[in-house]
Design a protein around this motif. Structure first.
Motif, PDB file in Angstrom:
ATOM      1  N   TRP A  70       0.717  -1.145  -0.144  1.00 59.01           N
ATOM      2  CA  TRP A  70      -0.162  -0.123   0.013  1.00 59.01           C
ATOM      3  C   TRP A  70       0.933   1.123   0.074  1.00 59.01           C
ATOM      4  O   TRP A  70       0.371   2.396   0.045  1.00 59.01           O
ATOM      5  CB  TRP A  70      -0.911  -0.056   1.210  1.00 59.01           C
ATOM      6  N   ILE A 140     -12.973  -4.398   9.379  1.00 53.70           N
ATOM      7  CA  ILE A 140     -12.270  -3.925  10.549  1.00 53.70           C
ATOM      8  C   ILE A 140     -11.334  -2.804  10.367  1.00 53.70           C
ATOM      9  O   ILE A 140     -11.233  -1.774  11.125  1.00 53.70           O
ATOM     10  CB  ILE A 140     -11.509  -5.145  11.308  1.00 53.70           C
ATOM     11  N   ILE A 141     -10.608  -2.644   9.074  1.00 53.20           N
ATOM     12  CA  ILE A 141      -9.884  -1.761   9.079  1.00 53.20           C
ATOM     13  C   ILE A 141     -10.338  -0.328   8.714  1.00 53.20           C
ATOM     14  O   ILE A 141      -9.718   0.622   9.234  1.00 53.20           O
ATOM     15  CB  ILE A 141      -9.073  -1.947   7.455  1.00 53.20           C
ATOM     16  N   ARG A 144     -11.669   0.986  12.214  1.00 57.46           N
ATOM     17  CA  ARG A 144     -10.934   1.289  13.313  1.00 57.46           C
ATOM     18  C   ARG A 144     -10.386   2.959  12.926  1.00 57.46           C
ATOM     19  O   ARG A 144     -10.077   3.670  14.013  1.00 57.46           O
ATOM     20  CB  ARG A 144      -9.434   0.832  13.249  1.00 57.46           C
ATOM     21  N   PHE A 145     -10.444   3.417  11.763  1.00 59.03           N
ATOM     22  CA  PHE A 145      -9.986   4.776  11.623  1.00 59.03           C
ATOM     23  C   PHE A 145     -11.222   5.718  10.996  1.00 59.03           C
ATOM     24  O   PHE A 145     -11.281   6.874  11.085  1.00 59.03           O
ATOM     25  CB  PHE A 145      -8.853   4.611  10.440  1.00 59.03           C
ATOM     26  N   ALA A 168      -0.567   4.425  10.958  1.00 54.27           N
ATOM     27  CA  ALA A 168      -0.690   2.882  10.933  1.00 54.27           C
ATOM     28  C   ALA A 168       0.033   2.431   9.698  1.00 54.27           C
ATOM     29  O   ALA A 168       0.718   1.354   9.768  1.00 54.27           O
ATOM     30  CB  ALA A 168      -2.122   2.722  11.177  1.00 54.27           C
ATOM     31  N   LEU A 169      -0.170   2.882   8.866  1.00 48.76           N
ATOM     32  CA  LEU A 169       0.018   2.269   7.478  1.00 48.76           C
ATOM     33  C   LEU A 169       1.586   2.592   7.347  1.00 48.76           C
ATOM     34  O   LEU A 169       2.439   1.638   6.579  1.00 48.76           O
ATOM     35  CB  LEU A 169      -0.484   2.614   6.357  1.00 48.76           C
ATOM     36  N   GLN A 172       4.557   0.274   9.688  1.00 51.04           N
ATOM     37  CA  GLN A 172       4.485  -1.326   9.842  1.00 51.04           C
ATOM     38  C   GLN A 172       6.026  -1.648  10.007  1.00 51.04           C
ATOM     39  O   GLN A 172       6.991  -1.181   9.562  1.00 51.04           O
ATOM     40  CB  GLN A 172       4.162  -1.796   8.543  1.00 51.04           C
TER      41      GLN A 172
ATOM     42  N   ALA B 927       0.987  -8.724   6.983  1.00 53.75           N
ATOM     43  CA  ALA B 927      -0.205  -8.664   6.218  1.00 53.75           C
ATOM     44  C   ALA B 927      -1.155  -7.405   6.845  1.00 53.75           C
ATOM     45  O   ALA B 927      -0.701  -6.721   7.834  1.00 53.75           O
ATOM     46  CB  ALA B 927      -1.024  -9.619   6.785  1.00 53.75           C
ATOM     47  N   LEU B 928      -1.872  -7.061   6.270  1.00 53.55           N
ATOM     48  CA  LEU B 928      -2.783  -5.785   6.411  1.00 53.55           C
ATOM     49  C   LEU B 928      -3.348  -5.820   7.725  1.00 53.55           C
ATOM     50  O   LEU B 928      -3.436  -4.982   8.748  1.00 53.55           O
ATOM     51  CB  LEU B 928      -3.809  -5.702   5.308  1.00 53.55           C
ATOM     52  N   ILE B 931      -1.883  -4.673  11.001  1.00 56.08           N
ATOM     53  CA  ILE B 931      -1.950  -3.232  11.315  1.00 56.08           C
ATOM     54  C   ILE B 931      -3.133  -3.258  12.486  1.00 56.08           C
ATOM     55  O   ILE B 931      -3.088  -2.443  13.425  1.00 56.08           O
ATOM     56  CB  ILE B 931      -2.370  -2.316  10.109  1.00 56.08           C
ATOM     57  N   VAL B 932      -4.185  -3.729  12.248  1.00 55.89           N
ATOM     58  CA  VAL B 932      -5.429  -3.745  13.120  1.00 55.89           C
ATOM     59  C   VAL B 932      -4.964  -4.097  14.315  1.00 55.89           C
ATOM     60  O   VAL B 932      -5.256  -3.955  15.521  1.00 55.89           O
ATOM     61  CB  VAL B 932      -6.666  -4.250  12.258  1.00 55.89           C
ATOM     62  N   GLU B 935      -2.551  -2.804  17.801  1.00 60.97           N
ATOM     63  CA  GLU B 935      -2.601  -2.499  19.380  1.00 60.97           C
ATOM     64  C   GLU B 935      -3.098  -3.699  20.026  1.00 60.97           C
ATOM     65  O   GLU B 935      -3.034  -3.446  21.400  1.00 60.97           O
ATOM     66  CB  GLU B 935      -3.579  -1.244  19.159  1.00 60.97           C
TER      67      GLU B 935
END
Lengths: 180, 1062
Positions: A70, A140-141, A144-145, A168-169, A172, B927-928, B931-932, B935
């Motif tokens: 991404w 879910i992604i 969260r935001f 967050a992105l 990583q 994996a994406l 990120i979730v 936390e």
């Protein structure tokens, strides 16, 4: 590199000029006269006019090796290196027309970040928004935001915390083999 | 005057001899007998001192002496001259131990005699006391001095014999001098109206002096009358119409220089306004309770920026000076340390008052008073007072750092101030305490801090200018841009040179074509020349025959020649341009390095914070430990230095809590009772090495294994090398403690250190020896702004490789590739090195359709190893400016940053040693969803702090973060309500009174939310009434804490309320 500046409501121009460089302040609120709307695939997102933003057309994006899918790379924006995030990947949205994609930059200086958008931003009048949507069905992604959602003429527009999303992105971690 | 009594028994309300003597002094002053007043005060002080002498019988010995004194005072009233000598003889008695020198006795005698010579006129009857009851003792003393001066002037005038010119001139001259002194004294006392009148009277005396022959009785009467008025005015100077006496008669035409009425009115107005404000300022009473406002570090809205800059420059120096002095005192220092500390406190007080920083001004004010008391009584602080002073020193340093933006305001400032106030008030009442119950007080000795060394530190500080960090960053960025643009200009110049060369080649070709054309034309000419030549009368060989073709071809050849010359000129210009650009780059690089230097700070800058951290931890754990720092003079990037403070504090806390044994255990092991912790700062090339060694017990491998097995990290009995076992403590939330304390046990210390060091691109190594101690080695790369780099192709990417670690660069033909034990190796110069490919290090897919050798081989040295790295090809080498990738991109392993090339393209700058030392995983592994989950993986409890005071929020945040919690903050209840669903805290800390939504309303809201009914809520407020407490409890709070709250109490409460699984 072609830059298009989105015209803002005059009454907010001075406020925009004085805003700090980050994208954090002032999520769109019901009191604001208008907000920007950007599309990423089929999903719409709202951007407060108090956030400094610009559109870049035909700007080369320099990819970085071995980085997250991404993170498209970096652009040279007047001497500042701006990361480009591909939210189509994050949201699993299809890129309908790659030639119609542009870069939408939020923030300035070190606090700037860019996302690929489809088409050009539009100006929405927040006074027309009606109800909030149920967010529990979102992936879910997004949950969260996303701070809230609004519906207008069958199109859902989300209020999103771009700052937290970008952090967050961009943060990583890739662990070395030394600490398995 | 009637009613004057001086015998003990006649004054039943003053049984105490000191009080009696003070009363006699007051009476004397009222009568204008200032010499007698002084004598009474001297005797009162002597009696006070004698009281402290346990050998002296105050009751038995003093009474007859005082009786004799009162007789002397009576005699003085009736016959001043005779009694004066007796009074002086009385005061010289050895048993009184009055410490006056001979000249002081002489002065006192003169004073007593001066009254004897003066004609005392009865003061005008006044209702009420002679001195205004609103005048403070300080004010009374000033006025007494002015009255004394009036007596002297009167004496000079009365000595004048009018018939003798010499006497007239002498008397007037003396009076003029005394009036000038009176003028100065009145100005000093702030009585400028009186001073103005005095100046006017002086001018009149001066005129009389000029015309001394014409001095009359009327003139003398005017002068003496004015003195009477001054004497009547002074004791009641702050009363409403006291000034009228003073200005009465100044307009009398008999004065040589009568005062105009307008001036009289103006002076009267001034006198009235001064009397109410200047002298009537009562001595400040020391408060007993510290208020929040007393520790405020808020700057006034109209603060002078220059004064503030000066304060911020001086603060670290003076707070450190104060801290060092009190620490010396605690370690057995002497009187010099008291003086040093008092001076530092005084300076800080003055500076803080000037700027308006109340917190520092108030604290240093009371500290100074305590130290002055120590100096005055020639006593050193005992242990309890010494500890209070050290706490105050730590608090001052914390305040200094808060003002400099290096940390939050110290949360215990109010408690520290309260402790100092308690001491100051106690000293005011009872003096410095004796050392009962404590270690014996150190004698005032010569063992002290070297004042010269401390003074040297202040004197060698060179001139400095404060510049905002943002300005430096901007300059840095501009210099970087300048270098980049210069690079682009050089690139353009190179392209121009290549184009010029191409152009030259074209011109050469053109010239050749022209020559060829000429030859062809000439050839063609010769065949047709004979027919033309016969007509003209010349042979073709005798005269050249030209036609248009000749002309054109000749012109073309000439044009080509000219163009070649122009090309040569262009080459010269380009050479000069190249030289200018190179010079410019040198200057730009120099400028950037100079700006870089401004960012550098000595390691010594963080030493006080580390020492403070050690002291706090030692206090909490009850252990003794010394911290020794080496390499303090090393200059490193200021941002990096600040970033390293937290990890070092964590290491210090862990070393003291886990490593250093208590005194008994150390004695059993034969170690000194005080533990040793050493931190060495060393620069190795572009790397900063921090070595932290303690002499404690080392890591408990058995406990680590047990904790690992309990957590399921290791299977029981699973073999693991000792080094790997040690590294388990770097895992998040790993602790061998079964009970958490405020210092440790939550397992957030070493993993936080490791994470921070990794984020900086560094490494951490542990070495432990059971029973002897542990060494932690941190290696952190120093920030690079400019580096020489190789631009290489790797797959579809173009990257820059920083020169760091690259020992050799070889063409592929120079090396031989071999495979040894299934490992690729390169043989260079007869030596074999492990080999790898850059595209493999970066996990770039192989782009080649068929295998072919790589273009270049880089030999990279790191950690005493060397590895050969194969790259596709090297495009160029250049100096690159390293830029950050913005706020949102975290540290990417193996990347130093990115750079902008001459053509505007952006490329990553790689750190090969880092890539080789800590190979990265292919990015597909991330994996994406991680990120979730990020936390969720972290189990650090989150606390939501809600307070409308910024300083309070910051202070709590700092305390909780240091204790290992995650913290989010909100300014009021409304903001807290918005944050609650996002943050999902495990506990809420809230203030009571806040705008928009107060703490009670917030708590009630929380209790009404499903899923949050059991969320612990702690309220911290200054409201201590039962009513407020009840309201809060009814709303549903779990704990109600009244300010000031001790850190330990708050942390205990939080630990008790958090759910057990956090």
């Amino acid at each position: 590199m072609k830059t298009e500046f989105i015209p803002v409501d005059d009454s907010n121009a001075l406020a925009s000029a004085r805003q700090p460089t980050g994208v954090h302040p002032a999520l769109p609120s019901a009191q604001e006269k208008c907000v920007f709307g950007i599309r990423i695939g089929a999903i719409g997102f709202l951007v407060s006019p108090s956030i400094y933003c610009e559109v870049l057309d035909k700007t080369p994006v320099n990819p970085l090796p071995n980085t997250a899918p991404w993170l498209s790379g970096l652009v040279n924006l007047r001497g500042n290196l701006v990361p480009v995030f591909d939210l189509h990947v994050v949201l699993s949205e299809e890129v309908v027309n790659p030639k119609n994609r542009r870069l939408f930059v939020l923030g300035r200086g070190d606090d700037a970040a860019a996302v690929w958008i489809d088409g050009l931003p539009v100006i929405k009048s927040s006074g027309l928004f009606q109800t909030e949507t149920d967010l529990s069905a979102l992936p879910i992604i997004q949950r969260r935001f996303v701070m809230g959602g609004y519906e207008q003429d069958g199109q859902i527009w989300f209020n999103i915390n771009f700052e937290d999303l970008f952090k967050a992105l961009g943060h990583q971690h890739v662990l070395g083999d030394s600490l398995a | 005057m009637t009613g004057f009594t001086s015998t003990l028994s006649a004054i039943p309300w003053a049984p105490d001899p000191v009080s009696l003597l003070e009363h006699l002094a007051d009476q004397s002053a009222k009568e204008g007998r200032f010499g007698l007043q002084d004598a009474n005060l001297i005797l009162a002080e002597a009696v006070r001192e004698l009281r402290l002498d346990q050998d002296f019988d105050v009751g038995g010995g003093m009474a007859p002496m005082l009786a004799a004194w009162s007789d002397l005072v009576e005699k003085y009233r009736s016959d001043c001259r005779q009694a004066t000598k007796a009074i002086i003889d009385y005061l010289r008695r050895p048993e009184l131990k009055i410490p006056l020198a001979e000249d002081e006795f002489s002065d006192l005698e003169l004073q007593l005699c001066a009254h004897a010579d003066a004609e005392i006129r009865p003061l005008p009857a006044v209702t009420g006391p002679e001195f205004s009851e609103y005048l403070s003792p300080v004010a009374q003393e000033i006025i007494a001095l002015l009255l004394l001066q009036c007596q002297r002037i009167r004496s000079s005038l009365r000595d004048i014999a009018k018939d003798e010119n010499g006497s007239v001139r002498g008397g007037l001259r003396q009076a003029e001098e005394d009036l000038e002194r009176f003028f100065n004294a009145a100005n000093t006392a702030g009585l400028t109206g009186l001073a103005q009148i005095c100046a006017h009277v002086t001018a009149n005396v001066g005129r009389l002096l000029e015309q001394s022959d014409s001095l009359t009785d009327a003139h003398l009467e005017l002068l003496l009358g004015w003195l009477d008025q001054a004497q009547a005015y002074l004791p009641a100077c702050n009363e409403a119409d006291a000034g009228q006496l003073l200005v009465a008669g100044l307009a009398d035409p008999q004065w040589p220089l009568p005062m105009p009425f307008e001036a009289v009115a103006e002076i009267l107005r001034k006198i009235r306004s001064e009397g109410a404000t200047v002298i009537n300022d009562p001595a400040p009473v020391r408060p007993e309770t510290a208020a929040e406002a007393d520790v405020s570090l808020d700057l006034p809205s109209d603060v002078n920026p220059e004064l503030l800059d000066l304060l911020l420059q001086e603060l670290p120096l003076h707070t450190q000076q104060f801290s060092e002095a009190v620490q010396h005192l605690q370690a057995g220092g002497g009187e010099d340390d008291v003086n040093i500390a008092q001076r530092a406190a005084h300076t800080l007080k003055g500076s803080a008052n000037t700027v308006g920083v109340k917190g520092i001004a108030v604290l240093t004010h009371h500290l100074e008073d305590i130290l002055i008391a120590c100096a005055r009584e020639q006593k050193l602080p005992g242990r309890a007072l010494g500890n209070a002073l050290i706490n105050a020193a730590d608090c001052l340093e914390g305040m200094s750092e808060a003002l400099l933006g290096l940390g939050a305001p110290p949360p215990d400032a109010k408690a520290v101030l309260q402790a100092i106030l308690d001491w100051a008030n106690r000293i005011d009442q009872d003096g410095l305490p004796a050392s009962s119950g404590e270690e014996p007080l150190a004698e005032a000795s010569t063992v002290s801090a070297d004042p010269a060394a401390v003074i040297d530190k202040t004197e060698t500080q060179s001139a400095a200018v404060r510049v905002a960090a943002g300005q430096i960053e901007k300059l840095f960025r501009l210099s970087g841009e300048s270098i980049i643009l210069n690079g682009q200009a050089q690139e353009s110049a190179r392209r121009l040179r290549r184009q010029a060369q191409t152009m030259r080649m074209q011109f050469t070709m053109l010239r050749q074509l022209g020559e060829e054309l000429e030859r062809l034309i000439d050839l063609k000419d010769l065949t047709g020349r004979a027919a033309v030549a016969a007509d003209a009368g010349f042979d073709a060989l005798e005269m050249d025959q030209y036609n248009e073709l000749h002309t054109v071809s000749r012109r073309m050849a000439e044009a080509a020649l000219d163009a070649r010359e122009i090309g040569q000129d262009i080459d010269q210009e380009l050479d000069q341009l190249g030289a200018v650009l190179e010079d410019q780059q040198l200057y730009a690089v120099d400028a950037q390095e100079t700006i870089m230097q401004t960012r550098l700070a000595p390691v010594a800058l963080i030493a006080p914070r580390l020492q403070r951290g050690l002291r706090q931890t030692c206090r909490l754990t009850g252990k003794a430990c010394d911290l020794i720092l080496t390499g303090e003079n090393l200059l490193i990037d200021g941002d990096l230095l600040n970033t390293l403070v937290d990890p070092l504090l964590h290491i210090i806390r862990n070393a003291v809590d886990h490593g250093i044994e208590n005194a008994e255990d150390r004695a059993v092991s034969g170690k000194p009772s005080t533990g040793q912790l050493a931190i060495d700062f060393v620069q190795e090339g572009h790397t900063l090495l921090l070595r932290c060694r303690d002499d404690g017990r080392g890591l408990d491998h058995a406990a680590i294994r047990a904790a690992a097995e309990k957590r399921g990290i290791l299977a029981p009995g699973q073999p693991l090398a000792e080094a790997e076992l040690q590294r388990l403590i770097l895992r998040p939330n790993f602790s061998t403690r079964t009970v958490t304390t405020q210092t440790s046990g939550r397992g957030v210390g070493m993993d936080a250190v490791y994470a921070r060091i990794v984020a900086l691109g560094g490494t951490m190594a542990l070495a432990s020896e059971t029973g002897r101690g542990m060494t932690i080695e941190l290696r952190v790369p120093l920030p690079l702004s400019l580096t020489h780099a190789l631009l290489v192709n790797v797959g579809r990417f173009r990257v820059a490789i920083a020169g760091k670690g690259i020992a050799q660069i070889h063409h592929r033909g120079d090396c031989e590739r071999i495979v040894e034990e299934h490992e690729d190796r390169i043989v260079l110069g007869g030596k074999s090195y492990p080999a790898t490919r850059l595209d493999r290090l970066l996990h770039i897919p192989e782009q080649r359709t068929q295998a072919r050798p790589h273009g270049a081989v880089l030999l990279v040295e790191y950690e005493e190893k060397a590895t050969a790295v194969l790259v596709d090809s090297i495009i160029d080498t250049m100096d690159v400016v390293i830029k950050g990738m913005g706020t949102y991109i975290g540290k990417i392993p193996g990347f130093i940053g990115a750079t902008i090339l001459g053509d505007g393209a952006v490329t990553a700058v790689l750190d090969l040693p880092e890539l080789l030392r800590a190979p990265v995983r292919p990015i597909e592994a991330v994996a994406l969803a991680s990120i979730v989950r990020e936390e969720a993986d972290s189990v650090l409890p989150t606390i939501l702090v809600v307070d409308d005071s910024l300083s309070q929020r910051r202070a709590l945040e700092q305390l909780l973060v240091d204790a290992g919690y995650k913290v989010r903050a909100a300014r009021d209840g409304i903001e807290a309500v918005e944050l609650l669903p996002q943050v999902n805290p495990q506990l809420v800390l809230t203030d009571l009174e806040m705008p928009r939504m107060n703490g009670i309303e917030l708590t009630a809201h929380i209790r009404n939310q499903p899923g949050q009914t059991r969320l612990p809520v702690i309220m911290i407020t200054s409201r201590t009434t039962q009513k407020h407490r009840q309201m809060a409890e009814e709303a549903g709070i779990d704990a109600y804490l009244a300010k000031p709250v001790r850190d330990d109490d708050l942390l205990d409460k939080i630990m008790n309320l958090l759910p057990e699984n956090t």
